[in-house]
Design a protein around this motif. Structure first.
Motif, PDB file in Angstrom:
ATOM      1  N   ASP A   1       0.826  -1.208   0.000  1.00  0.00           N
ATOM      2  CA  ASP A   1       0.000   0.000   0.000  1.00  0.00           C
ATOM      3  C   ASP A   1       0.861   1.260   0.000  1.00  0.00           C
ATOM      4  O   ASP A   1       0.548   2.231  -0.700  1.00  0.00           O
ATOM      5  N   GLU A   2       1.949   1.257   0.765  1.00  0.00           N
ATOM      6  CA  GLU A   2       2.866   2.401   0.772  1.00  0.00           C
ATOM      7  C   GLU A   2       3.534   2.557  -0.596  1.00  0.00           C
ATOM      8  O   GLU A   2       3.710   3.672  -1.077  1.00  0.00           O
ATOM      9  N   TYR A   3       3.888   1.447  -1.204  1.00  0.00           N
ATOM     10  CA  TYR A   3       4.498   1.466  -2.535  1.00  0.00           C
ATOM     11  C   TYR A   3       3.543   2.070  -3.561  1.00  0.00           C
ATOM     12  O   TYR A   3       3.921   2.958  -4.325  1.00  0.00           O
ATOM     13  N   VAL A   4       2.310   1.614  -3.553  1.00  0.00           N
ATOM     14  CA  VAL A   4       1.315   2.137  -4.494  1.00  0.00           C
ATOM     15  C   VAL A   4       1.089   3.629  -4.258  1.00  0.00           C
ATOM     16  O   VAL A   4       0.998   4.412  -5.211  1.00  0.00           O
ATOM     17  N   ALA A   5       1.028   4.044  -3.008  1.00  0.00           N
ATOM     18  CA  ALA A   5       0.852   5.469  -2.699  1.00  0.00           C
ATOM     19  C   ALA A   5       2.006   6.298  -3.253  1.00  0.00           C
ATOM     20  O   ALA A   5       1.799   7.392  -3.784  1.00  0.00           O
ATOM     21  N   ARG A   6       3.213   5.783  -3.154  1.00  0.00           N
ATOM     22  CA  ARG A   6       4.369   6.506  -3.728  1.00  0.00           C
ATOM     23  C   ARG A   6       4.297   6.558  -5.238  1.00  0.00           C
ATOM     24  O   ARG A   6       4.635   7.566  -5.850  1.00  0.00           O
ATOM     25  N   LEU A   7       3.863   5.459  -5.870  1.00  0.00           N
ATOM     26  CA  LEU A   7       3.712   5.467  -7.323  1.00  0.00           C
ATOM     27  C   LEU A   7       2.657   6.476  -7.761  1.00  0.00           C
ATOM     28  O   LEU A   7       2.834   7.169  -8.766  1.00  0.00           O
ATOM     29  N   VAL A   8       1.571   6.572  -7.008  1.00  0.00           N
ATOM     30  CA  VAL A   8       0.540   7.564  -7.324  1.00  0.00           C
ATOM     31  C   VAL A   8       1.142   8.961  -7.280  1.00  0.00           C
ATOM     32  O   VAL A   8       0.900   9.781  -8.163  1.00  0.00           O
ATOM     33  N   GLY A   9       1.974   9.239  -6.288  1.00  0.00           N
ATOM     34  CA  GLY A   9       2.654  10.530  -6.212  1.00  0.00           C
ATOM     35  C   GLY A   9       3.580  10.756  -7.396  1.00  0.00           C
ATOM     36  O   GLY A   9       3.647  11.858  -7.958  1.00  0.00           O
ATOM     37  N   LEU A  10       4.278   9.705  -7.811  1.00  0.00           N
ATOM     38  CA  LEU A  10       5.155   9.782  -8.982  1.00  0.00           C
ATOM     39  C   LEU A  10       4.343  10.104 -10.232  1.00  0.00           C
ATOM     40  O   LEU A  10       4.705  10.988 -11.015  1.00  0.00           O
ATOM     41  N   PHE A  11       3.219   9.418 -10.404  1.00  0.00           N
ATOM     42  CA  PHE A  11       2.369   9.656 -11.574  1.00  0.00           C
ATOM     43  C   PHE A  11       1.725  11.035 -11.518  1.00  0.00           C
ATOM     44  O   PHE A  11       1.541  11.676 -12.553  1.00  0.00           O
ATOM     45  N   ASP A  12       1.375  11.495 -10.326  1.00  0.00           N
ATOM     46  CA  ASP A  12       0.826  12.856 -10.189  1.00  0.00           C
ATOM     47  C   ASP A  12       1.838  13.891 -10.677  1.00  0.00           C
ATOM     48  O   ASP A  12       1.488  14.820 -11.401  1.00  0.00           O
ATOM     49  N   GLN A  13       3.101  13.734 -10.277  1.00  0.00           N
ATOM     50  CA  GLN A  13       4.134  14.674 -10.719  1.00  0.00           C
ATOM     51  C   GLN A  13       4.380  14.554 -12.219  1.00  0.00           C
ATOM     52  O   GLN A  13       4.522  15.548 -12.922  1.00  0.00           O
ATOM     53  N   GLY A  14       4.417  13.324 -12.720  1.00  0.00           N
ATOM     54  CA  GLY A  14       4.589  13.125 -14.151  1.00  0.00           C
ATOM     55  C   GLY A  14       3.451  13.738 -14.941  1.00  0.00           C
ATOM     56  O   GLY A  14       3.662  14.397 -15.963  1.00  0.00           O
ATOM     57  N   SER A  15       2.249  13.566 -14.463  1.00  0.00           N
ATOM     58  CA  SER A  15       1.076  14.123 -15.129  1.00  0.00           C
ATOM     59  C   SER A  15       1.088  15.651 -15.083  1.00  0.00           C
ATOM     60  O   SER A  15       0.709  16.312 -16.047  1.00  0.00           O
TER      61      SER A  15
END
Length: 84
Positions: free
Chosen positions: A38-52
């Motif tokens: 869950d922590e990993y997925v949350a970090r990926l969401v943050g990564l995708f938010d910045q990429g987007s």
């Protein structure tokens, strides 16, 4: 890196974050070393938010996915923001 970039400034983002719990690169804060998936997925969401955030309106964000991608060929996932 994307956090330092201006908004709507690139056409394409390509990323290949390490899979969760698969490798230890001995780097503080590395992706994939989180305590839970869950922590990993949350970090990926943050990564995708910045990429987007840095994408132009017609831009695309690609993620290389899959543990066996090297052996079986590339697997790419296109991520798009709603409304695009």
């Amino acid at each position: 890196m994307a956090a330092a970039m201006p908004a709507a400034s690139v056409n394409c983002v390509v990323t290949s974050p390490p899979n969760w719990g698969l490798r230890d690169y001995r780097v503080d804060g590395q992706y994939g070393a989180e305590s839970t998936v869950d922590e990993y997925v949350a970090r990926l969401v943050g990564l995708f938010d910045q990429g987007s955030r840095v994408l132009l309106l017609d831009g695309t964000l690609w993620q290389r996915a899959g543990v066996l991608a090297d052996a079986l060929g590339e697997t790419l996932v296109v991520v798009r923001r709603p409304g695009r």
